[in-house]
Design a protein around this motif. Structure first.
Motif, PDB file in Angstrom:
ATOM      1  N   ALA A  98       0.822  -1.208   0.000  1.00 16.75           N
ATOM      2  CA  ALA A  98       0.000   0.000   0.000  1.00 16.75           C
ATOM      3  C   ALA A  98       0.859   1.263   0.000  1.00 16.75           C
ATOM      4  O   ALA A  98       0.541   2.247  -0.682  1.00 16.75           O
ATOM      5  CB  ALA A  98      -0.938  -0.003   1.212  1.00 16.75           C
ATOM      6  N   ALA A  99       1.961   1.220   0.749  1.00 22.21           N
ATOM      7  CA  ALA A  99       2.863   2.378   0.789  1.00 22.21           C
ATOM      8  C   ALA A  99       3.512   2.618  -0.568  1.00 22.21           C
ATOM      9  O   ALA A  99       3.643   3.757  -1.033  1.00 22.21           O
ATOM     10  CB  ALA A  99       3.937   2.172   1.859  1.00 22.21           C
ATOM     11  N   MET A 100       3.934   1.532  -1.224  1.00 22.56           N
ATOM     12  CA  MET A 100       4.506   1.649  -2.573  1.00 22.56           C
ATOM     13  C   MET A 100       3.478   2.232  -3.537  1.00 22.56           C
ATOM     14  O   MET A 100       3.783   3.107  -4.360  1.00 22.56           O
ATOM     15  CB  MET A 100       4.960   0.270  -3.068  1.00 22.56           C
ATOM     16  N   GLN A 101       2.257   1.737  -3.457  1.00 22.73           N
ATOM     17  CA  GLN A 101       1.193   2.230  -4.336  1.00 22.73           C
ATOM     18  C   GLN A 101       0.949   3.718  -4.103  1.00 22.73           C
ATOM     19  O   GLN A 101       0.756   4.485  -5.058  1.00 22.73           O
ATOM     20  CB  GLN A 101      -0.087   1.429  -4.109  1.00 22.73           C
ATOM     21  N   LYS A 102       0.940   4.120  -2.851  1.00 17.57           N
ATOM     22  CA  LYS A 102       0.728   5.535  -2.532  1.00 17.57           C
ATOM     23  C   LYS A 102       1.867   6.382  -3.092  1.00 17.57           C
ATOM     24  O   LYS A 102       1.631   7.453  -3.684  1.00 17.57           O
ATOM     25  CB  LYS A 102       0.637   5.714  -1.016  1.00 17.57           C
ATOM     26  N   ALA A 103       3.098   5.918  -2.926  1.00 19.25           N
ATOM     27  CA  ALA A 103       4.251   6.669  -3.439  1.00 19.25           C
ATOM     28  C   ALA A 103       4.196   6.798  -4.953  1.00 19.25           C
ATOM     29  O   ALA A 103       4.467   7.860  -5.512  1.00 19.25           O
ATOM     30  CB  ALA A 103       5.548   5.994  -3.000  1.00 19.25           C
ATOM     31  N   HIS A 119       4.364   6.944   4.238  1.00 15.78           N
ATOM     32  CA  HIS A 119       4.654   6.436   5.585  1.00 15.78           C
ATOM     33  C   HIS A 119       3.370   6.100   6.339  1.00 15.78           C
ATOM     34  O   HIS A 119       3.283   5.078   7.035  1.00 15.78           O
ATOM     35  CB  HIS A 119       5.459   7.478   6.363  1.00 15.78           C
ATOM     36  N   GLU A 120       2.359   6.923   6.173  1.00 14.93           N
ATOM     37  CA  GLU A 120       1.081   6.658   6.845  1.00 14.93           C
ATOM     38  C   GLU A 120       0.454   5.367   6.338  1.00 14.93           C
ATOM     39  O   GLU A 120      -0.067   4.561   7.112  1.00 14.93           O
ATOM     40  CB  GLU A 120       0.126   7.831   6.643  1.00 14.93           C
ATOM     41  N   SER A 121       0.522   5.140   5.009  1.00  8.82           N
ATOM     42  CA  SER A 121      -0.008   3.892   4.450  1.00  8.82           C
ATOM     43  C   SER A 121       0.751   2.686   4.974  1.00  8.82           C
ATOM     44  O   SER A 121       0.177   1.624   5.218  1.00  8.82           O
ATOM     45  CB  SER A 121       0.070   3.922   2.922  1.00  8.82           C
ATOM     46  N   LEU A 122       2.037   2.849   5.152  1.00 11.95           N
ATOM     47  CA  LEU A 122       2.888   1.746   5.602  1.00 11.95           C
ATOM     48  C   LEU A 122       2.579   1.333   7.034  1.00 11.95           C
ATOM     49  O   LEU A 122       2.540   0.132   7.344  1.00 11.95           O
ATOM     50  CB  LEU A 122       4.362   2.154   5.494  1.00 11.95           C
ATOM     51  N   LEU A 123       2.345   2.313   7.919  1.00 13.95           N
ATOM     52  CA  LEU A 123       2.318   2.003   9.350  1.00 13.95           C
ATOM     53  C   LEU A 123       1.032   2.406  10.064  1.00 13.95           C
ATOM     54  O   LEU A 123       1.013   2.550  11.288  1.00 13.95           O
ATOM     55  CB  LEU A 123       3.531   2.658  10.023  1.00 13.95           C
ATOM     56  N   THR A 124      -0.040   2.556   9.305  1.00 13.24           N
ATOM     57  CA  THR A 124      -1.334   2.784   9.939  1.00 13.24           C
ATOM     58  C   THR A 124      -1.631   1.640  10.912  1.00 13.24           C
ATOM     59  O   THR A 124      -1.460   0.471  10.579  1.00 13.24           O
ATOM     60  CB  THR A 124      -2.453   2.861   8.877  1.00 13.24           C
ATOM     61  N   GLY A 125      -2.056   1.993  12.105  1.00 10.09           N
ATOM     62  CA  GLY A 125      -2.332   0.974  13.110  1.00 10.09           C
ATOM     63  C   GLY A 125      -1.145   0.640  13.985  1.00 10.09           C
ATOM     64  O   GLY A 125      -1.239  -0.223  14.862  1.00 10.09           O
ATOM     65  N   ASP A 130       4.197   6.622  14.889  1.00 10.40           N
ATOM     66  CA  ASP A 130       3.555   7.914  14.621  1.00 10.40           C
ATOM     67  C   ASP A 130       3.336   8.091  13.113  1.00 10.40           C
ATOM     68  O   ASP A 130       3.908   8.994  12.485  1.00 10.40           O
ATOM     69  CB  ASP A 130       4.416   9.050  15.175  1.00 10.40           C
ATOM     70  N   PRO A 131       2.507   7.220  12.502  1.00  5.30           N
ATOM     71  CA  PRO A 131       2.378   7.180  11.041  1.00  5.30           C
ATOM     72  C   PRO A 131       2.029   8.529  10.419  1.00  5.30           C
ATOM     73  O   PRO A 131       1.142   9.240  10.901  1.00  5.30           O
ATOM     74  CB  PRO A 131       1.228   6.179  10.824  1.00  5.30           C
ATOM     75  N   GLY A 132       2.773   8.876   9.364  1.00  5.95           N
ATOM     76  CA  GLY A 132       2.485  10.094   8.618  1.00  5.95           C
ATOM     77  C   GLY A 132       2.989  11.369   9.272  1.00  5.95           C
ATOM     78  O   GLY A 132       2.636  12.465   8.835  1.00  5.95           O
ATOM     79  N   ARG A 133       3.838  11.235  10.290  1.00  4.16           N
ATOM     80  CA  ARG A 133       4.369  12.422  10.976  1.00  4.16           C
ATOM     81  C   ARG A 133       5.873  12.287  11.168  1.00  4.16           C
ATOM     82  O   ARG A 133       6.371  11.202  11.473  1.00  4.16           O
ATOM     83  CB  ARG A 133       3.709  12.607  12.345  1.00  4.16           C
ATOM     84  N   LEU A 134       6.578  13.410  11.009  1.00  2.00           N
ATOM     85  CA  LEU A 134       8.009  13.422  11.288  1.00  2.00           C
ATOM     86  C   LEU A 134       8.221  13.190  12.780  1.00  2.00           C
ATOM     87  O   LEU A 134       7.399  13.591  13.615  1.00  2.00           O
ATOM     88  CB  LEU A 134       8.617  14.756  10.873  1.00  2.00           C
ATOM     89  N   ARG A 135       9.333  12.538  13.100  1.00  2.00           N
ATOM     90  CA  ARG A 135       9.590  12.242  14.513  1.00  2.00           C
ATOM     91  C   ARG A 135       9.803  13.536  15.310  1.00  2.00           C
ATOM     92  O   ARG A 135      10.265  14.557  14.771  1.00  2.00           O
ATOM     93  CB  ARG A 135      10.795  11.319  14.656  1.00  2.00           C
ATOM     94  N   THR A 136       9.490  13.459  16.574  1.00  2.00           N
ATOM     95  CA  THR A 136       9.631  14.612  17.465  1.00  2.00           C
ATOM     96  C   THR A 136      10.553  14.281  18.633  1.00  2.00           C
ATOM     97  O   THR A 136      10.479  14.909  19.692  1.00  2.00           O
ATOM     98  CB  THR A 136       8.256  15.040  18.007  1.00  2.00           C
ATOM     99  N   GLU A 137      11.379  13.299  18.441  1.00  2.00           N
ATOM    100  CA  GLU A 137      12.321  12.910  19.496  1.00  2.00           C
ATOM    101  C   GLU A 137      13.579  12.345  18.859  1.00  2.00           C
ATOM    102  O   GLU A 137      13.602  12.032  17.663  1.00  2.00           O
ATOM    103  CB  GLU A 137      11.688  11.858  20.406  1.00  2.00           C
TER     104      GLU A 137
END
Length: 366
Positions: A98-103, A119-125, A130-137
């Motif tokens: 799904a992530a490849m398809q989205k890209a 990234h959100e498609s890859l790791l939803t759930g 933190d899918p679809g968000r840049l890290r904050t740590e």
């Protein structure tokens, strides 16, 4: 920062990179032409490109996942696709598809937004990532979990991510560099930035295919470049370390070598599936236009089926789907996975064998 960086290359390396791109483009064009315009009278002219394109996309996603230690066989992936019982790894690889398809769908727009969407498609759930968000740590690779002391690599501080990702996107949009050179450097820079809490490797390899599609190196297919990298993962990881030390040649070399391997393995897989298709056409007694014959191309992409799947893809009744399965069983194209009378699943063993053979080839270390 690389947006405007000069990229000095030897003539020989630039030539090899351009040769690799030509091989990828030729493979994409040849498969597209053969499977879209066969018309060779062997009953296979209705086998379209779309199922085979999906096969290559799934094999690339599986290889990209395996680089991260996430392994799932062809049967498990096929079962996961029809929501039958499968392991966690198969579900993760399916998410990578799904992530490849989205890209690929957003390849006209190489941007932070498109990377976040993949990234959100890859790791939803998977909230840890933190899918679809840049890290904050802060994060680090290797060493102890509680401290970056003795880590193998510590990516940039999270406060720098917006400017670094903007810089990467500008580099990815340049048109003055050999495509494979640009792709290799962009990928290595992405992995160095490590913008996410998890899934960086798989998202970074999805970016590779978005860039190839944007440059029109590929138009219809997903070339299994990750499969080429998987053949020698230590060399791939070493090349990323070399890049972080300021040496760009090793990662470019890795992508050149991986591209040639990808085309060779892809050609072999396509050839094997073509032989399977011809054999099916000869063995299946049903008429042209029958549900059984219309299901054949779908079995390339989805070698595990149930009645629900057949009804959905062909738009036929459950009775017609059952009749098609009976004809395909009689022709030894499908075989039952289980003896259940309800919720029965059938497998196209010859396709699964070809896909497992592909996976075995790319695992052979050289």
């Amino acid at each position: 920062m690389i947006a405007e960086a000069s990229v000095p290359l030897s003539a020989s390396l630039q030539g090899e990179a351009e040769d690799a791109i030509r091989e990828i483009t030729r493979f994409d064009a040849e498969v597209s032409a053969v499977l879209t315009h066969r018309g060779d009278g062997d009953g296979l002219s209705d086998i379209e490109l779309a199922p085979l394109a999906s096969v290559l996309l799934r094999t690339e996603s599986a290889s990209s996942s395996e680089i991260e230690g996430i392994t799932a066989g062809a049967r498990a992936l096929a079962l996961a696709a029809i929501e039958e019982k499968s392991g966690v790894n198969a579900q993760l690889v399916t998410a990578n598809v799904a992530a490849m398809q989205k890209a690929l769908a957003m390849s006209d727009e190489i941007s932070i937004r498109s990377v976040l969407a993949a990234h959100e498609s890859l790791l939803t759930g998977h909230p840890y990532a933190d899918p679809g968000r840049l890290r904050t740590e802060a994060i680090w690779i290797g060493g102890a979990a509680l401290s970056p002391h003795a880590a193998e690599f510590v990516p940039p501080h999270h406060s720098r991510l917006p400017e670094l990702m903007d810089d990467l996107v500008l580099f990815a949009q340049r048109v003055d560099l050999p495509v494979l050179v640009q792709v290799a450097i962009a990928h290595a820079q992405f992995e160095t930035i490590h913008p996410f809490n998890g899934g960086n490797g798989r998202t970074g390899r999805a970016l590779v295919h978005a860039m190839l599609r944007r440059a029109e190196v590929t138009r219809r297919l997903t070339i299994p470049v990750s499969a080429g990298l998987l053949t020698d993962t230590p060399a791939y990881f070493d090349a990323l370390s070399e890049y972080r030390a300021g040496r760009i040649v090793p990662i470019i070399d890795q992508f050149v070598t991986a591209s040639f391997r990808a085309v060779a393995n892809g050609q072999k897989l396509v050839s094997e599936l073509d032989v399977v298709c011809r054999s099916w056409s000869a063995r299946l007694a049903s008429r042209q236009g029958s549900a059984a014959r219309l299901l054949l191309p779908h079995l390339l992409n989805q070698p595990a089926v149930n009645v629900k799947f057949i009804v959905a893809v062909l738009g036929v009744t459950a009775t017609a789907a059952q009749r098609a399965v009976a004809q395909l069983e009689a022709a030894e194209i499908l075989s039952p996975l289980n003896a259940n009378r309800r919720n029965r699943v059938w497998l196209a063993g010859e396709v699964l064998d070809a896909l497992d053979g592909f996976a075995e080839r790319v695992r052979r270390r050289r």
